[in-house]
Design a protein around this motif. Structure first.
Motif, PDB file in Angstrom:
ATOM      1  N   VAL A  17      15.349  -8.102   1.087  1.00  7.49           N
ATOM      2  CA  VAL A  17      15.333  -6.984   2.046  1.00  7.49           C
ATOM      3  C   VAL A  17      15.713  -5.682   1.341  1.00  7.49           C
ATOM      4  N   ALA A  18      16.705  -5.736   0.445  1.00  3.73           N
ATOM      5  CA  ALA A  18      17.114  -4.533  -0.284  1.00  3.73           C
ATOM      6  C   ALA A  18      15.992  -4.025  -1.173  1.00  3.73           C
ATOM      7  N   TRP A  19      15.264  -4.931  -1.818  1.00  5.16           N
ATOM      8  CA  TRP A  19      14.151  -4.491  -2.651  1.00  5.16           C
ATOM      9  C   TRP A  19      13.030  -3.875  -1.816  1.00  5.16           C
ATOM     10  N   LEU A  20      12.785  -4.397  -0.629  1.00  7.31           N
ATOM     11  CA  LEU A  20      11.777  -3.787   0.246  1.00  7.31           C
ATOM     12  C   LEU A  20      12.204  -2.380   0.662  1.00  7.31           C
ATOM     13  N   VAL A  21      13.497  -2.224   0.948  1.00  6.55           N
ATOM     14  CA  VAL A  21      14.015  -0.892   1.280  1.00  6.55           C
ATOM     15  C   VAL A  21      13.900   0.035   0.072  1.00  6.55           C
ATOM     16  N   ALA A  22      14.155  -0.489  -1.125  1.00  4.94           N
ATOM     17  CA  ALA A  22      14.020   0.325  -2.334  1.00  4.94           C
ATOM     18  C   ALA A  22      12.572   0.773  -2.535  1.00  4.94           C
ATOM     19  N   LEU A  23      11.626  -0.111  -2.266  1.00  4.22           N
ATOM     20  CA  LEU A  23      10.214   0.287  -2.354  1.00  4.22           C
ATOM     21  C   LEU A  23       9.881   1.388  -1.353  1.00  4.22           C
ATOM     22  N   LEU A  24      10.393   1.254  -0.144  1.00  2.00           N
ATOM     23  CA  LEU A  24      10.167   2.277   0.871  1.00  2.00           C
ATOM     24  C   LEU A  24      10.807   3.601   0.473  1.00  2.00           C
ATOM     25  N   LEU A  25      12.038   3.534  -0.037  1.00  3.27           N
ATOM     26  CA  LEU A  25      12.707   4.757  -0.479  1.00  3.27           C
ATOM     27  C   LEU A  25      11.986   5.403  -1.655  1.00  3.27           C
ATOM     28  N   ALA A  26      11.474   4.603  -2.553  1.00  2.00           N
ATOM     29  CA  ALA A  26      10.753   5.160  -3.700  1.00  2.00           C
ATOM     30  C   ALA A  26       9.474   5.850  -3.263  1.00  2.00           C
ATOM     31  N   ALA A  27       8.854   5.338  -2.212  1.00  2.00           N
ATOM     32  CA  ALA A  27       7.589   5.916  -1.752  1.00  2.00           C
ATOM     33  C   ALA A  27       7.798   7.183  -0.930  1.00  2.00           C
ATOM     34  N   VAL A  28       8.761   7.169  -0.017  1.00  2.00           N
ATOM     35  CA  VAL A  28       8.888   8.296   0.908  1.00  2.00           C
ATOM     36  C   VAL A  28      10.281   8.899   0.964  1.00  2.00           C
ATOM     37  N   GLY A  29      11.211   8.361   0.231  1.00  2.00           N
ATOM     38  CA  GLY A  29      12.581   8.850   0.331  1.00  2.00           C
ATOM     39  C   GLY A  29      13.115   9.334  -0.995  1.00  2.00           C
ATOM     40  N   ASP A  30      14.395   9.104  -1.207  1.00  2.00           N
ATOM     41  CA  ASP A  30      15.085   9.534  -2.411  1.00  2.00           C
ATOM     42  C   ASP A  30      14.957   8.452  -3.483  1.00  2.00           C
TER      43      ASP A  30
END
Length: 112
Positions: A65-78
């Motif tokens: 789950v943390a890696w999925l959040v990291a992918l999301l953050l890398a795409a649209v976040g910080d």
């Protein structure tokens, strides 16, 4: 060649190279914030475990789950926070795998 005079045209100069700057640079504070948040996330799930088997499965699930959040953050976040989250999740998985290897060497396979 004297640099104070402009070029004569006989030996043309190259155009000045553009200076590419990162629009959103990764900062140390953001990496540390992401690492701390992911470490707290993994710690909460690790504390829910009642056995070594449960610990490994819960940490692996929380890390995915943390890696999925990291992918999301890398795409649209910080991206700095994404790096910290991915780093912490990787360390958590490494700890879980070390536990599996240590238990496997001592008593045998225990995950199934």
């Amino acid at each position: 060649m004297d640099r104070s005079r402009p070029p004569s045209g006989l030996f043309p100069t190259r155009p000045a190279r553009p200076a590419f700057r990162e629009p959103h640079p990764v900062r140390v504070g953001a990496v540390l914030a992401g690492a701390g948040a992911a470490a707290a996330w993994l710690f909460v799930f690790a504390m829910l475990a009642t056995s070594a088997r449960g610990f490994v499965w819960l940490v692996l699930g929380a890390a995915v789950v943390a890696w999925l959040v990291a992918l999301l953050l890398a795409a649209v976040g910080d991206r700095g926070v994404a790096v910290g989250v991915a780093l912490s999740a990787g360390c958590g998985v490494a700890i879980a795998i070390a536990l599996v290897v240590a238990r496997w060497a001592a008593t045998g396979w225990f995950l199934w």
